[in-house]
Design an enzyme around this catalytic site. Structure first.
Site, mmCIF file in Angstrom:
data_model
loop_
_atom_site.group_PDB
_atom_site.id
_atom_site.type_symbol
_atom_site.label_atom_id
_atom_site.label_comp_id
_atom_site.label_asym_id
_atom_site.label_seq_id
_atom_site.Cartn_x
_atom_site.Cartn_y
_atom_site.Cartn_z
ATOM 1 N N CYS A 1 6.437 7.216 -10.860
ATOM 2 C CA CYS A 1 6.824 7.087 -9.767
ATOM 3 C C CYS A 1 8.227 6.090 -9.521
ATOM 4 C CB CYS A 1 5.771 6.575 -8.781
ATOM 5 S SG CYS A 1 6.407 6.392 -7.033
ATOM 6 N N CYS B 1 6.949 -0.583 -5.938
ATOM 7 C CA CYS B 1 5.938 -1.270 -5.123
ATOM 8 C C CYS B 1 5.313 -2.269 -6.157
ATOM 9 C CB CYS B 1 4.855 -0.221 -4.649
ATOM 10 S SG CYS B 1 5.705 1.080 -3.742
ATOM 11 N N CYS C 1 1.740 -1.805 -7.908
ATOM 12 C CA CYS C 1 1.652 -0.374 -8.027
ATOM 13 C C CYS C 1 1.253 -0.092 -9.624
ATOM 14 C CB CYS C 1 2.064 0.785 -7.313
ATOM 15 S SG CYS C 1 1.509 2.433 -7.723
ATOM 16 N N CYS D 1 -9.343 13.278 -0.238
ATOM 17 C CA CYS D 1 -8.042 12.954 -0.200
ATOM 18 C C CYS D 1 -7.361 13.024 -1.493
ATOM 19 C CB CYS D 1 -8.259 11.134 0.053
ATOM 20 S SG CYS D 1 -9.150 10.797 1.470
ATOM 21 N N CYS E 1 -7.165 15.245 3.342
ATOM 22 C CA CYS E 1 -6.184 14.073 3.595
ATOM 23 C C CYS E 1 -5.428 14.079 2.414
ATOM 24 C CB CYS E 1 -6.931 12.950 3.603
ATOM 25 S SG CYS E 1 -5.871 11.455 3.740
ATOM 26 N N CYS F 1 -3.844 8.127 8.670
ATOM 27 C CA CYS F 1 -4.497 7.277 8.028
ATOM 28 C C CYS F 1 -3.435 6.030 7.568
ATOM 29 C CB CYS F 1 -5.155 7.818 6.709
ATOM 30 S SG CYS F 1 -5.949 6.551 5.735
ATOM 31 N N ARG G 1 -11.520 1.208 6.572
ATOM 32 C CA ARG G 1 -11.843 1.725 5.387
ATOM 33 C C ARG G 1 -11.911 0.822 4.561
ATOM 34 N NH1 ARG G 1 -9.234 6.484 3.648
ATOM 35 N NH2 ARG G 1 -10.730 7.702 4.974
#
Ligand code: SAM
Ligand code: DTB
Ligand code: SF4
Length: 362
Positions: free
Chosen positions: A81, A85, A88, A125, A156, A216, A288
């Site tokens: 990616c 972040c 991550c 998800c 999701c 979400c 969650r």
């Protein structure tokens, strides 16, 4: 014996009822969108038992406290990616030893969805390590959504930033939820991500809502932020025009090679406080218990459920990191008398059970 009407000259004087001094700021669980930072910080600072009592009381007003929704997560496109972040393992900027994989075949994804349905999950998800989907990817993710829906599962996706047109395409395919986290407070955000702005994230949430999908959205704690940042994250979420239907609270999973690999532990009680405050601020949303459960023992899970968590990611893997096995969760549910929530009862009517919720306090 007839009694005199109150207020008539012969009525017995009514003794004034002494108001009971509240031991904590009062949070009844009304749906609000005007939370001030100081109010939220005051909720956090309460004695632990006062905060948990309030959160649990609010929880019972909207939900069956003995039900937890279970979702299964699948990484449909892993690693490489371009975003930075700091938490991550999938960012190409950090050497985490993760092997990148291209977008999965639709049929492979549906195979995993069938397994998830068989194991009792009600929501499937799908996550992709993208900054945003390319238009050439859209036909594949649309086919995944349609296939998952046909299995009777809620769907999701979390694919990064969306344009309004992409959000519409996903909504038209039948996607129920879109996950896009704010991650932290606006103030701390720049310490964690520089390749997209807070505003970008809010724009995507706006597109998702405008397209008619459920949201979400939550964040991560334990990244070295202050309590005020946790309050700031929850304030942003609660003051959205409509509360996210699902609010994932992730505890940082420290991954070797990422800038946050050596971050200090967050006090577990502070994590529970964050769940409790999320419950009070977004009373009708599913909160969650997300990443980080491998580090939480059974007692902490039980405390989180009491504080208002009523959804988990279920199955041995999150996207790329481990998660407790389904058997372990089911065994704990059985010990606690918790049942997995059935589909389509996500927003059951309010249930102000007088044993647990003092409606007169309103
Ligand atoms: N790439 C898309 C995006 O970021 O919008 C979707 C997938 S991304 C992995 C989904 C979320 O997972 C992130 O927003 C973050 O909140 C959470 N996450 C990622 N790595 C994590 C970690 N190490 N610990 C806790 N949560 C994490
Ligand atoms: C969310 O808030 N947490 C999930 C889901 N949304 C996509 C992801 C957690 C990822 C944890 C790190 C990993 O497994 O790669
Ligand atoms: Fe990419 Fe999402 Fe990971 Fe950020 S959180 S690096 S956008 S996969």
């Amino acid at each position: 014996m007839p009694t005199a009407a109150p207020g008539s000259p012969s009525a017995a004087p009514v003794a004034p009822v002494a108001p009971v001094a509240p031991v904590a700021p009062v949070a009844h669980g009304d749906i609000r969108h005007d939370w001030r930072r100081e109010e939220i910080e005051a909720l956090f600072r309460q004695p632990f038992n006062d905060l948990l009592f309030q959160a649990h009381t609010v929880h019972r007003r909207y939900f069956d406290p003995n039900e937890v929704q279970v979702s299964t997560l699948l990484s449909i496109k892993t690693g490489a990616c371009p975003e930075d972040c700091a938490y991550c393992p999938q960012s190409t900027r950090y050497d985490t030893g993760l092997e990148a994989e291209k977008l999965m075949e639709v049929e492979q994804v549906l195979e995993q969805a069938r397994a998830a349905a068989a194991s009792g999950a009600t929501r499937f998800c799908m996550g992709a390590a993208w900054r945003s989907p390319k238009n050439r990817d859209m036909p594949y993710v649309v086919a995944m959504v349609k296939g998952v829906k046909e299995l009777g599962l809620e769907s999701c996706m979390t694919l990064g930033m969306l344009t309004q047109a992409q959000a519409r395409e996903l909504a038209d395919a039948g996607l129920d939820y879109y996950n896009h986290n704010l991650d932290t407070s606006p103030e701390f955000y720049g310490d964690i991500i520089t390749t997209r702005t807070y505003e970008d994230r809010l724009d995507t949430l706006g597109h998702v809502r405008d397209a008619g999908m459920k949201i979400c959205s939550g964040g991560i704690v334990g990244m070295g932020e202050e309590q005020g940042d946790r309050a700031g994250l929850l304030q942003q979420l609660a003051n959205l025009p409509v509360h996210p239907e699902s609010v994932p609270i992730n505890m940082l999973v420290r991954v070797e090679g990422t800038p946050l690999a050596d971050e200090a532990d967050l006090d577990p009680f502070e994590f529970i406080r964050t769940i409790a405050v999320a419950r009070i601020l977004m009373p009708a949303s599913h909160v969650r218990l997300s990443a980080g459960r491998e580090e939480m023992n059974e007692q902490m899970h039980a405390l989180a459920y009491f504080a208002g968590a009523n959804s988990i990611f279920y199955g041995e893997k999150l996207l790329t990191t481990p998660n407790p096995g389904a058997n372990k969760d089911m065994a704990l549910f059985a010990r606690l008398g918790i049942a997995p929530e059935a589909r389509d009862v996500a927003h059951a009517p309010q249930n102000p059970d007088p044993r647990f919720y003092n409606a007169a306090a309103h």
